[in-house]
Design a protein around this motif. Structure first.
Motif, PDB file in Angstrom:
ATOM      1  N   UNK A 110       0.639  -1.336   0.110  1.00 58.50           N
ATOM      2  CA  UNK A 110      -0.184   0.140  -0.086  1.00 58.50           C
ATOM      3  C   UNK A 110       0.870   1.254   0.112  1.00 58.50           C
ATOM      4  N   UNK A 111       0.541   2.274  -0.717  1.00 57.75           N
ATOM      5  CA  UNK A 111       0.924   3.647  -0.436  1.00 57.75           C
ATOM      6  C   UNK A 111       0.331   4.018   0.650  1.00 57.75           C
ATOM      7  N   UNK A 112       1.159   4.861   1.401  1.00 58.74           N
ATOM      8  CA  UNK A 112       0.441   5.298   2.885  1.00 58.74           C
ATOM      9  C   UNK A 112       0.308   6.912   2.814  1.00 58.74           C
ATOM     10  N   UNK A 113       1.187   7.677   2.993  1.00 59.33           N
ATOM     11  CA  UNK A 113       1.054   9.159   3.212  1.00 59.33           C
ATOM     12  C   UNK A 113       2.498   9.935   2.476  1.00 59.33           C
ATOM     13  N   UNK A 114       2.240  11.317   2.385  1.00 62.50           N
ATOM     14  CA  UNK A 114       3.373  12.063   1.897  1.00 62.50           C
ATOM     15  C   UNK A 114       4.441  12.077   3.248  1.00 62.50           C
ATOM     16  N   UNK A 115       5.572  11.931   2.645  1.00 57.48           N
ATOM     17  CA  UNK A 115       6.651  12.359   3.729  1.00 57.48           C
ATOM     18  C   UNK A 115       7.576  13.537   3.219  1.00 57.48           C
ATOM     19  N   UNK A 116       7.469  14.522   4.140  1.00 58.76           N
ATOM     20  CA  UNK A 116       7.987  15.715   3.815  1.00 58.76           C
ATOM     21  C   UNK A 116       9.440  16.085   4.166  1.00 58.76           C
ATOM     22  N   UNK A 117      10.166  16.732   3.322  1.00 58.74           N
ATOM     23  CA  UNK A 117      11.658  17.182   3.461  1.00 58.74           C
ATOM     24  C   UNK A 117      11.581  18.415   4.597  1.00 58.74           C
ATOM     25  N   UNK A 118      11.947  18.144   5.815  1.00 55.51           N
ATOM     26  CA  UNK A 118      12.207  19.133   6.691  1.00 55.51           C
ATOM     27  C   UNK A 118      13.808  19.403   6.668  1.00 55.51           C
ATOM     28  N   UNK A 119      13.728  20.541   6.339  1.00 56.38           N
ATOM     29  CA  UNK A 119      15.321  21.251   6.288  1.00 56.38           C
ATOM     30  C   UNK A 119      15.386  22.131   7.771  1.00 56.38           C
ATOM     31  N   UNK A 120      15.831  21.689   8.721  1.00 58.87           N
ATOM     32  CA  UNK A 120      15.885  22.441  10.037  1.00 58.87           C
ATOM     33  C   UNK A 120      17.026  23.218  10.157  1.00 58.87           C
ATOM     34  N   UNK A 121      16.789  24.319  10.759  1.00 58.15           N
ATOM     35  CA  UNK A 121      18.052  25.243  11.017  1.00 58.15           C
ATOM     36  C   UNK A 121      17.394  26.129  12.047  1.00 58.15           C
ATOM     37  N   UNK A 122      18.226  26.964  13.050  1.00 58.47           N
ATOM     38  CA  UNK A 122      17.997  27.788  14.006  1.00 58.47           C
ATOM     39  C   UNK A 122      17.513  29.139  13.492  1.00 58.47           C
ATOM     40  N   UNK A 123      16.414  29.630  14.167  1.00 57.70           N
ATOM     41  CA  UNK A 123      15.937  31.180  13.749  1.00 57.70           C
ATOM     42  C   UNK A 123      17.043  32.192  13.946  1.00 57.70           C
ATOM     43  N   UNK A 124      17.147  33.049  13.047  1.00 54.68           N
ATOM     44  CA  UNK A 124      18.309  34.090  13.397  1.00 54.68           C
ATOM     45  C   UNK A 124      19.506  33.846  12.315  1.00 54.68           C
ATOM     46  N   UNK A 125      19.539  32.409  11.862  1.00 50.71           N
ATOM     47  CA  UNK A 125      20.672  31.857  11.204  1.00 50.71           C
ATOM     48  C   UNK A 125      20.528  32.269   9.762  1.00 50.71           C
ATOM     49  N   UNK A 126      21.757  32.553   8.889  1.00 55.26           N
ATOM     50  CA  UNK A 126      21.411  33.358   7.687  1.00 55.26           C
ATOM     51  C   UNK A 126      21.266  32.017   6.587  1.00 55.26           C
ATOM     52  N   UNK A 127      20.172  31.834   6.806  1.00 49.33           N
ATOM     53  CA  UNK A 127      19.862  30.429   5.774  1.00 49.33           C
ATOM     54  C   UNK A 127      18.379  30.710   5.308  1.00 49.33           C
ATOM     55  N   UNK A 128      18.365  31.148   3.849  1.00 46.83           N
ATOM     56  CA  UNK A 128      17.202  31.172   3.407  1.00 46.83           C
ATOM     57  C   UNK A 128      16.895  30.502   2.055  1.00 46.83           C
ATOM     58  N   UNK A 129      18.053  29.619   1.616  1.00 48.51           N
ATOM     59  CA  UNK A 129      18.056  28.951   0.459  1.00 48.51           C
ATOM     60  C   UNK A 129      18.976  27.827   0.518  1.00 48.51           C
ATOM     61  N   UNK A 130      18.550  26.823  -0.230  1.00 50.83           N
ATOM     62  CA  UNK A 130      19.429  25.745  -0.285  1.00 50.83           C
ATOM     63  C   UNK A 130      21.106  25.986  -0.636  1.00 50.83           C
ATOM     64  N   UNK A 131      21.297  26.980  -1.478  1.00 47.64           N
ATOM     65  CA  UNK A 131      22.836  27.418  -1.463  1.00 47.64           C
ATOM     66  C   UNK A 131      23.618  27.647  -0.372  1.00 47.64           C
ATOM     67  N   UNK A 132      22.798  28.272   0.761  1.00 44.34           N
ATOM     68  CA  UNK A 132      23.168  28.891   1.890  1.00 44.34           C
ATOM     69  C   UNK A 132      23.882  27.601   2.879  1.00 44.34           C
TER      70      UNK A 132
END
Length: 320
Positions: A110-132
């Motif tokens: 059976x196919x069950x459910x979507x699995x989402x990519x969580x890219x975690x970082x801390x608020x205030x860090x200079x990360x807004x794009x995958x390139x970062x």
């Protein structure tokens, strides 16, 4: 006379013994994931529900390293079923990286459910794009995990390599623990939301999640069509009050192709006919629906499962 009585007694014993049902003894082991993800509790609930409703099936869940490792366990004959992502299952069947050989004995239950990519970082860090993430300390998933396969695909679409990161190969729990200890700048988790390890981390740390832009998601899907565009809703985790745009894959329940058709049929029937109990056991089950049971199937459907879907009027996809 005594001899005759003895012969009759033996005959009666053999007759009634042969009429008794065979003792319960069909054992099914389901490989799941680490205790901090969704596979582990969901797989345990599935095992409990099927065992309860099919008395002669003894179903047990086991921790595992998720998709890639679970598929190898099936191929090695160490488990009968597993939870795995649809993209990883496809790569396994074809013998594409990260697999060095074909794993052709896997089938969809059976196919069950979507699995989402969580890219975690801390608020205030200079990360807004995958390139970062270049040069950052990043957890990219445990060895042989679906997370690592997905991160590799995401980096490829971003025209980046693993060497562009200071990569750590960690599972869910180790990822969140390293955040707590200040040893990571970012980390990837691929799981249905909410996933417990991230919920626990958000309770004590001000985390954020990377929202992928539409142009990148379009590029990713062109190269890797198993991904879908999806959203982690605002409020899923403490402190994240906006929708997060992110790629997702589909979690599947898969099995060894050699499992008897009748066993898989009864398992599949019990699973779907007791879905209400599964929803009481784990919130991710709210995203599991019979009408999407064959969506995203990237490997053939087991004949036993196909028998059940045909009975309820569903069309079985032909996958080679």
């Amino acid at each position: 006379m005594k001899r005759l009585c003895f012969i009759c007694a033996v005959f009666i014993f053999v007759f009634f013994a042969s009429a008794l049902p065979a003792p319960a003894g069909t054992y099914i082991y389901i490989a799941t994931g680490g205790t901090g993800g969704t596979y582990y509790p969901l797989g345990g609930s599935i095992a409990d529900i099927v065992s309860k409703n099919v008395p002669d099936l003894q179903v047990t869940s086991e921790t595992g390293n998720a998709s890639s490792a679970n598929i190898k366990l099936i191929s090695a004959g160490q488990v009968e079923m597993a939870l795995a992502q649809n993209d990883i299952a496809y790569w396994a069947m074809k013998g594409m990286p990260p697999f060095a050989e074909k794993h052709e004995n896997i089938r969809v239950v059976a196919s069950l459910y979507p699995e989402h990519v969580h890219c975690i970082f801390m608020k205030g860090d200079d990360i807004s794009d995958i390139e970062d993430l270049r040069g950052k300390r990043v957890s990219v998933g445990a060895p042989d995990s679906g997370v690592l396969g997905d991160v590799s695909a995401i980096l490829r679409s971003a025209r980046m390599e693993m060497g562009d990161l200071s990569a750590d190969f960690l599972d869910f729990n180790s990822t969140t623990q390293n955040f707590k200890d200040g040893r990571l700048d970012a980390g990837f988790v691929v799981a249905g939301y909410p996933t417990s390890s991230i919920t626990d981390l958000a309770a004590t740390k001000n985390i954020d999640l990377l929202s992928f832009n539409d142009d990148f998601l379009d590029t990713l899907r062109e190269e890797f069509p198993f991904f879908i565009k999806s959203t982690i809703p605002a409020g899923t985790y403490r402190g994240i009050d906006r929708d997060v745009s992110t790629p997702a894959v589909l979690a599947m329940l898969i099995c060894d192709a050699s499992l008897p058709d009748d066993v898989v049929y009864r398992f599949t029937k019990a699973f779907w006919e007791n879905l209400a109990d599964l929803r009481k056991a784990h919130p991710q089950a709210d995203h599991i629906h019979l009408e999407t049971a064959l969506d995203g199937a990237t490997i053939p459907v087991h004949p036993g499962a196909a028998r059940y879907y045909a009975e309820v009027g569903m069309e079985i996809p032909e996958i080679k």
